[in-house]
Design a protein around this motif. Structure first.
Motif, PDB file in Angstrom:
ATOM      1  N   ASP A  35       0.833  -1.207   0.000  1.00 31.52           N
ATOM      2  CA  ASP A  35       0.000   0.000   0.000  1.00 31.52           C
ATOM      3  C   ASP A  35       0.868   1.259   0.000  1.00 31.52           C
ATOM      4  O   ASP A  35       0.582   2.223  -0.709  1.00 31.52           O
ATOM      5  CB  ASP A  35      -0.941   0.026   1.209  1.00 31.52           C
ATOM      6  N   LEU A  36       1.916   1.250   0.803  1.00 35.40           N
ATOM      7  CA  LEU A  36       2.819   2.400   0.856  1.00 35.40           C
ATOM      8  C   LEU A  36       3.530   2.578  -0.486  1.00 35.40           C
ATOM      9  O   LEU A  36       3.671   3.707  -0.983  1.00 35.40           O
ATOM     10  CB  LEU A  36       3.819   2.242   2.003  1.00 35.40           C
ATOM     11  N   ALA A  37       3.941   1.478  -1.088  1.00 34.25           N
ATOM     12  CA  ALA A  37       4.575   1.540  -2.413  1.00 34.25           C
ATOM     13  C   ALA A  37       3.598   2.075  -3.460  1.00 34.25           C
ATOM     14  O   ALA A  37       3.986   2.841  -4.356  1.00 34.25           O
ATOM     15  CB  ALA A  37       5.098   0.163  -2.817  1.00 34.25           C
ATOM     16  N   GLU A  38       2.326   1.691  -3.364  1.00 39.50           N
ATOM     17  CA  GLU A  38       1.316   2.200  -4.300  1.00 39.50           C
ATOM     18  C   GLU A  38       1.115   3.698  -4.113  1.00 39.50           C
ATOM     19  O   GLU A  38       0.946   4.438  -5.095  1.00 39.50           O
ATOM     20  CB  GLU A  38      -0.009   1.452  -4.120  1.00 39.50           C
ATOM     21  N   THR A  39       1.142   4.171  -2.889  1.00 39.33           N
ATOM     22  CA  THR A  39       1.066   5.608  -2.645  1.00 39.33           C
ATOM     23  C   THR A  39       2.218   6.320  -3.337  1.00 39.33           C
ATOM     24  O   THR A  39       2.023   7.330  -4.024  1.00 39.33           O
ATOM     25  CB  THR A  39       1.068   5.905  -1.134  1.00 39.33           C
ATOM     26  N   ALA A  40       3.415   5.785  -3.174  1.00 34.69           N
ATOM     27  CA  ALA A  40       4.584   6.377  -3.828  1.00 34.69           C
ATOM     28  C   ALA A  40       4.426   6.372  -5.343  1.00 34.69           C
ATOM     29  O   ALA A  40       4.720   7.364  -6.019  1.00 34.69           O
ATOM     30  CB  ALA A  40       5.851   5.639  -3.412  1.00 34.69           C
ATOM     31  N   ARG A  41       3.940   5.286  -5.893  1.00 38.45           N
ATOM     32  CA  ARG A  41       3.750   5.187  -7.343  1.00 38.45           C
ATOM     33  C   ARG A  41       2.767   6.251  -7.831  1.00 38.45           C
ATOM     34  O   ARG A  41       2.999   6.918  -8.842  1.00 38.45           O
ATOM     35  CB  ARG A  41       3.254   3.789  -7.725  1.00 38.45           C
ATOM     36  N   LEU A  42       1.678   6.429  -7.104  1.00 35.68           N
ATOM     37  CA  LEU A  42       0.674   7.420  -7.492  1.00 35.68           C
ATOM     38  C   LEU A  42       1.217   8.847  -7.419  1.00 35.68           C
ATOM     39  O   LEU A  42       0.918   9.683  -8.282  1.00 35.68           O
ATOM     40  CB  LEU A  42      -0.577   7.274  -6.621  1.00 35.68           C
ATOM     41  N   VAL A  43       2.005   9.138  -6.392  1.00 38.40           N
ATOM     42  CA  VAL A  43       2.614  10.464  -6.276  1.00 38.40           C
ATOM     43  C   VAL A  43       3.576  10.694  -7.440  1.00 38.40           C
ATOM     44  O   VAL A  43       3.564  11.749  -8.095  1.00 38.40           O
ATOM     45  CB  VAL A  43       3.323  10.634  -4.916  1.00 38.40           C
ATOM     46  N   GLU A  44       4.413   9.708  -7.721  1.00 39.54           N
ATOM     47  CA  GLU A  44       5.375   9.830  -8.814  1.00 39.54           C
ATOM     48  C   GLU A  44       4.683   9.933 -10.169  1.00 39.54           C
ATOM     49  O   GLU A  44       5.171  10.634 -11.066  1.00 39.54           O
ATOM     50  CB  GLU A  44       6.357   8.665  -8.778  1.00 39.54           C
ATOM     51  N   ALA A  45       3.538   9.264 -10.320  1.00 38.88           N
ATOM     52  CA  ALA A  45       2.780   9.347 -11.573  1.00 38.88           C
ATOM     53  C   ALA A  45       2.289  10.770 -11.831  1.00 38.88           C
ATOM     54  O   ALA A  45       2.014  11.135 -12.983  1.00 38.88           O
ATOM     55  CB  ALA A  45       1.606   8.377 -11.548  1.00 38.88           C
TER      56      ALA A  45
END
Length: 187
Positions: free
Chosen positions: A22-32
């Motif tokens: 979940d934390l990695a997905e948050t990072a992915r969304l921010v970077e996107a």
């Protein structure tokens, strides 16, 4: 952005908490969105680890402007020791908010150009039910409002504004958990 989460269960909590994925997905969304993000798996109850994570994030990102202290757990396992459930609620929902602010505000003060602190409380913190978890939730969330008031007085002379938001039920895994539905008379 610095995103921090424990990414692990808390023994007295009835619903699943965020995971490393979940934390990695948050990072992915921010970077996107073309933004930079630093993540850290840290328990907000651990002030020293939280302070270290903030220092690392500030060093990697170059500064800090806004602090969002959104620490919180909800429904406690009915089988949990009510004394431990009460302590866990206070430690995460209140002490975790205090730890977050005290880990970040020294950076805002050192930078000297103001900033913002936002604390998350809850409208569900307006009444208890006599259980350790329920009473701990109410006490913690009421305490967050008190922290907002004292932090606002402390930080206003430094150009740092402090606000508190009090959301109602938000469609999160915590709120959508079947145990929460049963608590509020759902299916």
């Amino acid at each position: 952005m610095l995103a921090v989460d424990v990414c692990a269960p808390v023994g007295t909590v009835a619903h699943p908490l965020a995971t490393p994925d979940d934390l990695a997905e948050t990072a992915r969304l921010v970077e996107a969105e073309g933004r930079r993000v630093v993540t850290a798996q840290v328990d907000v109850r651990d002030a020293d680890a939280l302070t270290a994570a903030v220092a690392d994030g500030v060093a990697r990102l170059g500064g800090l402007d806004v602090v969002l202290a959104n620490a919180g757990i909800g429904l406690m396992d009915p089988a949990a020791d009510p004394r431990q459930a009460f302590r866990d609620q206070l430690d995460v929902n209140l002490v975790g908010v205090w730890n977050t602010v005290h880990a970040a505000v020294p950076v805002l003060l050192e930078q000297g150009h103001g900033g913002a602190v936002v604390l998350t409380s809850s409208v569900f913190g307006l009444g208890g039910d006599g259980t350790g978890g329920g009473d701990g939730y109410v006490a913690g969330k009421h305490g967050v409002v008190g922290l907002m008031r004292t932090f606002a007085t402390w930080l206003a002379p430094h150009g740092i504004r402090v606000n508190c938001v009090n959301p109602s039920g938000v469609a999160t895994p915590m709120v959508l958990d079947p145990a929460v539905e049963a608590l509020f008379g759902g299916p």
